[in-house]
Structures are given as structure tokens and as C-alpha cells.
Scaffold this motif. Structure first.
Motif, PDB file in Angstrom:
ATOM      1  N   SER A 545      11.694  -1.472   6.267  1.00 44.50           N
ATOM      2  CA  SER A 545      11.757  -1.854   4.858  1.00 44.50           C
ATOM      3  C   SER A 545      10.811  -3.016   4.607  1.00 44.50           C
ATOM      4  O   SER A 545      10.585  -3.857   5.487  1.00 44.50           O
ATOM      5  CB  SER A 545      13.181  -2.271   4.460  1.00 44.50           C
ATOM      6  OG  SER A 545      14.080  -1.188   4.570  1.00 44.50           O
ATOM      7  N   VAL A 546      10.301  -3.064   3.379  1.00 47.65           N
ATOM      8  CA  VAL A 546       9.365  -4.114   2.976  1.00 47.65           C
ATOM      9  C   VAL A 546       9.757  -4.632   1.602  1.00 47.65           C
ATOM     10  O   VAL A 546      10.101  -3.849   0.713  1.00 47.65           O
ATOM     11  CB  VAL A 546       7.912  -3.584   2.933  1.00 47.65           C
ATOM     12  CG1 VAL A 546       6.975  -4.595   2.294  1.00 47.65           C
ATOM     13  CG2 VAL A 546       7.426  -3.229   4.332  1.00 47.65           C
ATOM     14  N   SER A 547       9.709  -5.958   1.422  1.00 51.71           N
ATOM     15  CA  SER A 547       9.823  -6.564   0.101  1.00 51.71           C
ATOM     16  C   SER A 547       8.494  -7.207  -0.246  1.00 51.71           C
ATOM     17  O   SER A 547       7.941  -7.975   0.545  1.00 51.71           O
ATOM     18  CB  SER A 547      10.923  -7.630   0.063  1.00 51.71           C
ATOM     19  OG  SER A 547      10.832  -8.400  -1.134  1.00 51.71           O
ATOM     20  N   LEU A 548       7.997  -6.900  -1.433  1.00 57.80           N
ATOM     21  CA  LEU A 548       6.733  -7.466  -1.896  1.00 57.80           C
ATOM     22  C   LEU A 548       6.941  -8.725  -2.724  1.00 57.80           C
ATOM     23  O   LEU A 548       5.988  -9.253  -3.301  1.00 57.80           O
ATOM     24  CB  LEU A 548       5.984  -6.421  -2.735  1.00 57.80           C
ATOM     25  CG  LEU A 548       5.567  -5.151  -1.987  1.00 57.80           C
ATOM     26  CD1 LEU A 548       5.093  -4.095  -2.963  1.00 57.80           C
ATOM     27  CD2 LEU A 548       4.481  -5.460  -0.968  1.00 57.80           C
ATOM     28  N   GLN A 549       8.175  -9.230  -2.785  1.00 57.01           N
ATOM     29  CA  GLN A 549       8.452 -10.358  -3.669  1.00 57.01           C
ATOM     30  C   GLN A 549       7.778 -11.668  -3.284  1.00 57.01           C
ATOM     31  O   GLN A 549       7.277 -12.374  -4.166  1.00 57.01           O
ATOM     32  CB  GLN A 549       9.967 -10.588  -3.762  1.00 57.01           C
ATOM     33  CG  GLN A 549      10.353 -11.679  -4.729  1.00 57.01           C
ATOM     34  CD  GLN A 549      11.848 -11.878  -4.839  1.00 57.01           C
ATOM     35  OE1 GLN A 549      12.341 -12.982  -4.712  1.00 57.01           O
ATOM     36  NE2 GLN A 549      12.597 -10.805  -5.058  1.00 57.01           N
TER      37      GLN A 549
END
Length: 934
Positions: A545-549
Motif C-alpha cells: 500500500s502507498v499513501s501519497l499524502q
């Protein structure tokens, strides 16, 4: 034969690459991979999920379709994000100009005077408008600026309380980010209605309020500030700079700190960013400011010059003693905001503010008593019992987005782009109409309480025509070295090509003019870019999973460590609070660990730069029950592929800890190895390094955080939702620049990405082999290979001759090059990273310059030139220094056209001589000349 985008992105052609590989001693890129990387981590899988490489025009067509699918509604949502009209001269000559967006952080000030002057303008603008004495060179966004203000209040004040009092009218996203930052530090946040001027009972170290508030209400905060000071608390005010052209600034009300955003000064909303936040203080707190600060100094000839003041004090360099992990700013966006203020000037800004207020007043008059607050600037809170959803829906049908506050209230925010037509449509949504009595310039403007002047410096009074602004921007950019002029061989910071096709889409309205809190159905194209990137980055890194925040690498680090902390807490392992960090690590690592409440323990490195596994085992034994994680950089900060990395990860996992792999050097792994598969549990990725988002003179950046499945639920969430552990003000951080990375991956494809990685490794080894006899390469791995960068050791040269890395760095400017990274990670060394984008001719030109500089050093060693007066110590040399008396033992010709320089490259003339750093640290703000001096 048609050339692919990868052929144009990668500098060396087939013949040049063959020559590079011959010097390195391998027959092919595949052979290079086998020689350089440990066999245990080589992993060519994962990239098959990427789409096949597309051409530049195909990708631009795809992006155009995605942008067109977004709805560019009239945004009247507010909450710190407003439509703005960027002057076209700033779009073309600054935002879209590679002389500005490809520049590096101005650590070499002699060849960065243009950026530094523009940043000083930004600081002056913020200081003037907020009524404070000192401002820094920008923050990441308003919410993170508020979080930095919170910790600044705590360390600058004398209160022993751990409680922070905040206004209930603070922006909701700011409240969420404050809570995220406060919890690991043991700070208790208390929320209250402070509009009456009284504080609730209890002790507080600080108070945070908003001006105007989220509801639009303007409050005179002087009673609150006075009451807070009486209790020993300091006060920070989140202030709208456009409003401050009309209303009394917080500094004049007695506030200690101001924070906020400069977004509405010409920087598009961009679905959340990037935008330049700001932080300003009174002079007595200047040394508490996190981040970067431009100051005034003098050069060797006594001329005024700018530099980063207190440069070695940057918070992250203090490692585990740091109070902030900020290692970047939003320089490009800060410069846009400063130039917007210069272009309009104080009178123009006042008129924009008055126009915005008149539109809000017209709506208020038409709503006849439904507006909750009488004192407002641009935002109205409108009472519509039980009818809020219907009003918002009606406005939406007219192409206008309003803010649904709750079932009974609607928020309406006006901005620079609001027209009378919009006013009429809003009133119609509420079931009323615009009349002659409630429209036009006759509407009273009663909000103005500011009496002090602002922006009186010539920088804000001289460039109000397009001709003047165009020439000013050109004059400033000519003082700098950016990638449009030459190679920037910086180790650790990866200054690669930022292709025009990647950059083109970011100013398109479909990406640039969408509010971050717009209805989700308005942004299918943006969400497609985001989803694609999440999937592609997961595949490239081997994570789930990746968060671009996170909107900077430092914030990605923070989010990743926060995920580890929350994971241990959920498992009942609150005692696991120790973070192991190798002695060679980036300074942000230790700073980030401290910010999430972890204790830092340093692990030794061996003489070859590798992590000392014996010391690691000892540290694990000492802290086994308390071990939370280890943070490593791979390849190492020393630029080497450590062959025991899999064993290192296993040792930590066996002890119950997690492995954080700093993604700063991911550009040496893409297509070859995946940290999520060789032992990492979490990594942050620097899109501004590996994936072509430009540095912009020190920002913008994007620092996504990638995790294995067991950490996925701990990624940052929606900042409009409480307890979401958001680290930035917008759900997807700096979303408007994500199309850059999307385009890069889409045009390169799997094979192109892998080839780029291997070419970067080949070029670094080529430089290492060519320069080793002149400047010994400090660290190599097995087979005498480096990774994507190499460290040149000047310590013995300095000991024998007195010539320092500073001397070499400044002398390189005379040869037309930006210097490599100085004294990191080892003092007295230069770290060189060529990237895959530089062709063989440019590599050879840099090598010739370094060899020529070594010959000059030998002249010093031989006594031909004295240590204190030679071309290196005198560097850089300006055109002005050639005029008049010349009393140096070397000629003018050697000074400015040294042996080895190619005149056909075009001479780079540094704007100033070497700068006096100590003087600059004593002069943190501009000593603005009086107007009559001009």
C-alpha cells in the motif's frame, strides 16, 4: 529510427554507454547489475504490471483526457484554499521556466543569488503583512506550519504545562494535523470557543487561533493574547495574508507567532498543493524558527550578498536533538507568491482584498440576516435550518461548490476570481436574488482596521508592468546555476532531467483549479492519476500500500515511523520505543524518530561504510524488549550496496522490530531490487529525486509512504476526519504535481526505468574510476563498485595543502559547474551523483574540471601559490573583480578562464564573490534601504 522517450531521458547513447562500461570494467548493463548488487536482493519482477512505454504526445493526450474529465467548478468552499488569478507573466517566466524549477536548494549561495533574493522578498512580504519581524523561507502547507508553530511555542516559552489551547474556529484540517503531531509528544490539545476573549481554566504553554476563522468570523484577538501572556502562555495566529492587507495584523495585536499559507497569492489550488506555508515570529524567537532562513551578508569584496542564515542549524542536522525534521521548503511556490505581491504591489493587493470583501458583503446583504457573523472578510457562515444540503445541491447545479458545514449551515467563501455572476448564482441557491442595493462598488467596506504600511521595499513597488516583471525575473535567474545551464552533480539529492512533457500538464485548469475538498465526483481524472501511481509505486517498491499524502520526504519519514509506532501500540507493545539508526544516516531520520516519541540509538559503521552488524547485534541485545525499528538507507548513505542487508533486516525482525528503508536512494534500485521484498516494512519515496518532480530551488517535494500489508491501516487518512493521523492538510498532499511522476513512469515503461537505474550506476562508477587517482573514492562495495554516487575524499589533500572542500566547491563555479554535496555524510569529502540524464560529454567535462582543479591544488602544494591567495581560495570570481587593481599571484585569465574550461560552453559569471557566512548569521533579515536611496 524513432527515438523513444527513454532514449531522450537517458543521456549516454549506445556508443557512449559502451565506452562508459569499458572504463567500469563490465561488458553490459546486466553484467553491471550482477557486479554491483548483492545476488540476494536482485529482483527483476514486479514491473510487469506497468503499462508499456508511451510517447510524449500519447501521454500528453492521455493527461489531457484525464484533466478534461475533472470538473472545474467555481470553488467557494474556502477553508484556506481559494481560486486565484496567476499573472500570465509568472506562469510563463517562472512556474514554467526551467531556470527556476530545475534549480537546487541554494546551499552554494554565490551561484544562487537570484533565488535567494526572491526568497528574501517572500520573507519580507510575510513579515510585513503579519506585523512580525522575521519570517522563514516557507513551510510545507498551513497545517504543518501550525504544527511547527505549536512546538515552537512549547520550546520558546517558559511554561511547564503540556497543554495547548486551540480555538474551535481553527480550520478542521489544521486541528487534525495538530493532533497527529501532538499525541506522540505528550501534548494535550484543549479546544474552546475563545471569541469572547476569555480562556478556560487551567495552564497552557500556548494558544492557537485563526484570523479570520474557519467560519469567516474576524475576532480581535488582543484580549486572548493578553490573557494568555498573563498565564505564561505564548500565542500563534493562523492568518490570511490577503485579509491582512485590510485588518490589523497579529503582530500588532501582540501575537508571538504567525502561521498560514500563501496559496491565494497566485498559486493554484491544485487539489491540495503544492503551496508555500509560512511561519513568522518576533526577532527574539528568530533562532527558534524551523526550516530555512535567508539572511544578508557580504562577499569577499564587501558587496551585499544573500545566503541561508544559520545554515548548519537546519533542524534535521541536529539529529536526535532536533525539534523539527523539516529538510525542505516550498521554494518555487514561495517565489510565485512573492512575485505575485511584487507584481500587484501594496495598492493592488488592497484592491484585490476590497473586491473580495465587496463580493462577500453583497451576498451577506442579499441573505438579509441569515449570516451568522457580522464581522467577516471573505467567508460567510449562513444559517439555513434544515436546508443546507438543498442549498449546496442547488449551487452545485449552477457550477458552484459551497461548503456543507452541517444540516443547518452553509459556508460561502469569495476570492479573487469571484464575479457578480457568481454572487447572483449563490443568492439564487439560497432562494433570493441580487439587487442593485446589494451589488457593486457602493457596498460599504467596514472591515478595514489596518493603519500600518506594508510592502514599501522597492521589490514591491518597482515591477508592476509586464516588461518590468519579465526583466526582473530574467535578471534574477541569470544569477543562478540550474539544470538548464549545466550538470548539478549532487550526491544524495539526484538532480536528473525534469522533462518538458512531464511538466506541461501541471498548469492545466483540470489539474490546477480543483479544490482539495471538492466533491469526489469532480475529480475522476485526478483520482485516476493517484490510483495509478499508488499501484505503480507499490509494484516498483514491492510494498502493498502507498499513501501519497506526505508533501515532503521528511513528512513521508514521519508518517512511516508513525505507522510503526501505532502498530506496536495496537499490539500492546507500548514499551517498544527505541529506533536504531546507523551513524551514516540522513539527519532527518533521527529527527523524525524523535518527533514520533522514539528514543534514538546509533549503530556504528565499519571502516568501509557498511553498518557494523556486530554492533547491531549488541544494540539489539541491549534494547531487545524496547526495539521498535531500525532505519537504514539503501543503498547506504555512503553510496554503496551493502551485501548484508537481508541479514540486517532478519536480525531486527527476529527481535520483534520493524525495518524502515529510507527511500532517498531508490533511484539506484528501480527495476533491480525492491525494498518491500528484501526486508523492508516501510519506506518513504522522494518523488522529487527518483521520479522527476523538480527540486524548484528547494521545493516542491512529494514523499509518499509505502508499507507492507500489516501496516496499511496505519497510513495517514483524510485530514477532514478526526483521528485520521493525517500529516498534511490535503488528502493527497501535493496532488497537482503528481502528473509529473505519472508521465515519467508512463513514458519510460519497465525497461526504460530499469535502464535508467543501471545507467546512473554506470555513470557514477565511471566518474569514480576516472577521478580516483586525483581524489580517492572513499567507499566502495564488492568488486570495487559504488552505487549511484561516489564520495571523493579530500581530507588528506586538505591536511597537506590547506585547500578545503569549500575551495573546490567555489572553484567549480568558475568552471561553470554547481558543486557536489559537501561534507556529507563525511566531513571533508565531496559526494558526486551524475544521474542517468547526463551524456558522456557532460560527464567528461566535469571530470576535466576536477582534474584541472587538482592540478591547481598541486600548484598550491608546490608553493607556486600561497594557501591564502590562490585561484581556489579566491573563487568564485566575478566580472566586477577583474576591473581595477589586481594584486593576486595568479592572472585574471586563470581566475575566470581556468585551464580545462571549454569556452564554447558559455561562461558562467557568479554574481558575487565568496560570502561571509558568520556575517550572514548575524543579519537574519533584510536591511531594507530607504525609498529615497532609489
Amino acid at each position: 529510427m524513432t527515438r523513444s522517450f527513454a532514449d531522450r531521458h537517458i543521456g549516454p547513447d549506445r556508443d557512449e554507454l559502451a565506452r562508459i562500461l569499458d572504463v567500469v570494467g563490465v561488458g553490459s548493463l546486466d553484467e553491471l547489475a550482477t557486479a554491483a548488487l548483492p545476488a540476494s536482493i536482485l529482483d527483476g519482477s514486479g514491473l510487469e504490471v506497468l503499462p508499456p512505454a508511451a510517447t510524449e504526445h500519447e501521454v500528453l493526450d492521455e493527461l489531457a483526457a484525464l484533466a478534461h474529465s475533472n470538473t472545474v467548478a467555481t470553488s467557494m468552499i474556502g477553508l484556506g484554499y481559494y481560486d486565484t488569478l496567476t499573472p500570465p507573466v509568472l506562469v510563463r517566466s517562472l512556474l514554467e521556466n526551467p531556470a527556476w524549477y530545475t534549480a537546487y536548494t541554494p546551499y552554494q549561495p554565490e551561484i544562487s543569488q537570484g533565488r535567494l533574493e526572491a526568497l528574501l522578498n517572500f520573507q519580507t512580504m510575510v513579515s510585513d503583512l503579519t506585523g512580525m519581524e522575521v519570517a522563514n523561507a516557507s513551510m510545507l502547507d498551513e497545517a504543518t506550519a501550525a504544527a511547527e508553530a505549536m512546538t515552537l511555542l512549547r520550546r520558546a516559552g517558559k511554561s511547564t504545562s503540556a497543554r495547548l489551547l486551540i480555538s474551535d474556529d481553527l480550520f478542521p484540517q489544521t486541528k487534525t494535523v495538530l493532533q497527529t503531531r501532538a499525541e506522540p509528544l505528550g501534548i494535550e490539545i484543549v479546544e474552546a470557543d475563545l471569541s469572547g476573549g476569555e480562556l478556560p481554566d487551567g495552564e497552557y504553554f500556548g494558544v492557537l487561533v485563526q484570523l479570520p476563522g474557519a467560519s469567516g468570523r474576524i475576532v480581535d484577538w488582543r484580549p486572548v493574547i493578553e490573557a494568555a501572556h498573563e498565564r505564561g502562555a505564548l500565542v500563534a495566529v493562523g492568518a490570511d495574508l490577503l485579509a491582512l492587507t485590510l485588518i490589523t495584523p497579529p503582530g500588532e495585536q501582540g501575537a508571538d507567532v504567525c502561521f498560514g499559507t500563501t496559496q491565494r497569492f497566485g498559486v493554484p489550488m491544485g487539489f491540495g498543493g503544492p503551496h508555500a506555508g509560512y511561519l513568522s515570529v518576533h526577532a527574539k524567537h528568530a533562532r527558534q524558527l524551523p526550516g530555512r532562513l535567508v539572511g544578508v551578508s557580504v562577499d569577499a569584496d564587501g558587496h551585499q550578498a544573500y545566503r541561508l542564515a544559520l545554515q548548519t542549524r537546519e533542524q534535521h542536522i541536529r539529529r536526535e536533538k532536533a525539534t523539527s525534521n523539516i529538510c525542505t521548503a516550498q521554494v518555487l511556490l514561495a517565489i510565485v507568491a512573492a512575485m505575485y505581491a511584487s507584481y500587484h504591489g501594496p495598492d493592488g493587493l488592497r484592491e484585490i482584498a476590497r473586491s473580495v470583501h465587496r463580493r462577500a458583503a453583497a451576498i451577506a446583504a442579499g441573505l438579509d440576516g441569515a449570516v451568522v457573523h457580522d464581522n467577516y472578510f471573505d467567508t460567510l457562515l449562513v444559517r439555513v435550518p434544515g436546508g443546507a444540503e438543498a442549498v449546496v445541491a442547488k449551487a452545485k447545479s449552477s457550477g458552484i461548490n459551497l461548503r456543507l458545514v452541517d444540516a443547518d449551515h452553509v459556508g460561502v467563501a469569495c476570492d479573487e476570481a469571484t464575479t457578480e455572476t457568481h454572487v447572483a448564482a449563490v443568492l439564487e441557491s439560497f432562494g433570493t436574488a441580487l439587487t442593485s442595493e446589494t451589488s457593486g462598488p457602493t457596498t460599504a467596506v467596514s472591515v478595514e482596521t489596518r493603519t500600518s504600511e506594508f510592502l514599501t521595499h522597492p521589490a514591491f513597488t518597482s515591477y508592476h508592468t509586464e516588461t518590468a516583471m519579465l526583466r526582473y525575473l530574467r535578471r534574477l535567474s541569470d544569477k543562478d546555476i540550474a539544470l538548464d545551464r549545466s550538470m548539478i552533480p549532487l550526491g544524495s539529492c539526484t538532480m536528473k532531467l525534469n522533462a518538458t512533457a512531464e511538466m506541461e500538464a501541471i498548469t492545466w485548469p483540470g489539474f490546477a483549479r480543483v479544490h482539495p475538498y471538492a466533491p469526489v465526483e469532480d475529480a475522476p481524472g485526478l483520482l485516476k492519476v493517484i490510483t495509478d501511481l499508488e499501484n505503480w509505486l507499490s509494484a516498483i517498491t514491492g510494498y502493498d500500500s502507498v499513501s501519497l499524502q506526505p508533501n515532503a520526504g521528511s513528512q513521508g519519514e514521519y508518517a512511516g515511523l508513525l505507522a510503526i509506532r501505532r502498530y506496536h501500540l495496537d499490539r500492546g507493545d507500548a514499551h517498544r520505543d527505541t529506533c536504531l539508526i546507523p551513524s551514516s544516516a540522513h539527519g532527518t531520520n533521527a529527527a523524525s524518530a524523535t518527533m514520533v516519541g522514539m528514543r534514538v540509538e546509533v549503530v556504528k559503521c565499519r571502516a568501509n561504510g557498511d553498518v557494523d552488524l556486530d554492533d547491531l547485534r549488541a544494540k539489539i541485545a541491549d534494547h531487545a524488549e524496547r526495539l521498535a525499528c531500525i532505519m537504514i538507507t539503501y543503498p547506504s548513505t555512503h553510496g554503496v550496496y551493502e551485501h548484508e542487508v537481508a541479514e540486517l533486516c532478519a536480525l531486527v525482525h527476529d527481535a520483534g522490530g520493524q525495518v524502515y528503508v529510507d527511500g532517498a536512494n531508490l533511484n539506484a534500485l528501480v527495476g533491480l531490487a525492491r525494498p518491500g521484498r528484501f526486508g523492508g516494512d516501510v519506506s518513504h519515496l522522494n518523488l522529487h529525486k527518483t521520479f522527476c518532480i523538480p527540486h524548484g530551488g528547494g521545493g516542491p517535494g512529494v514523499g509518499p509512504v509505502a508499507v507492507r500489508a500489516h501496516l496499511a491501516k496505519y497510513l495517514p487518512g483524510d485530514p477532514l476526519e478526526t483521528d485520521s493521523h493525517a500529516v498534511s492538510a490535503a488528502r493527497y498532499g501535493s496532488a497537482s504535481i503528481l502528473p509529473i511522476t505519472w508521465a515519467y513512469i508512463r513514458m519510460m515503461g519497465a525497461d526504460g526505468l530499469r535502464t535508467a537505474t543501471l545507467t546512473a550506476i554506470a555513470s557514477a562508477n565511471y566518474i569514480a574510476r576516472r577521478l580516483n587517482e586525483y581524489f580517492p573514492v572513499l567507499y566502495t562495495g564488492e568488486n570495487s563498485m559504488v552505487a549511484h554516487e561516489c564520495i571523493l575524499d579530500l581530507r588528506d589533500i586538505t591536511k597537506r595543502t590547506g585547500v578545503t572542500v569549500d575551495d573546490v566547491a567555489k572553484r567549480l563555479a568558475d568552471y561553470g559547474f554547481h558543486a557536489p554535496t559537501m561534507s556529507f555524510p563525511v566531513a571533508g569529502t565531496l559526494m558526486v551523483e551524475p544521474t542517468e540524464s547526463e551524456n558522456l560529454a557532460e560527464l567528461d567535462e566535469f571530470i576535466r574540471a576536477m582534474i584541472a582543479i587538482r592540478a591547481e591544488i598541486d600548484q598550491v602544494a608546490a608553493g607556486v601559490w600561497p594557501v591564502d591567495d590562490n585561484p581556489l581560495r579566491g573563487a568564485p570570481h566575478t566580472a566586477a573583480c577583474l576591473v581595477g587593481e589586481w594584486d593576486h599571484p595568479y592572472s585574471r585569465e586563470i581566475a575566470v578562464y581556468p585551464h580545462g574550461i571549454d569556452p564554447s560552453r558559455g561562461k558562467v559569471w557568479p554574481a558575487v564573490r565568496r560570502i561571509d557566512g558568520a556575517y550572514g548569521d548575524r543579519n537574519l533579515v533584510c536591511s531594507c534601504p530607504p525609498l529615497d536611496a532609489y
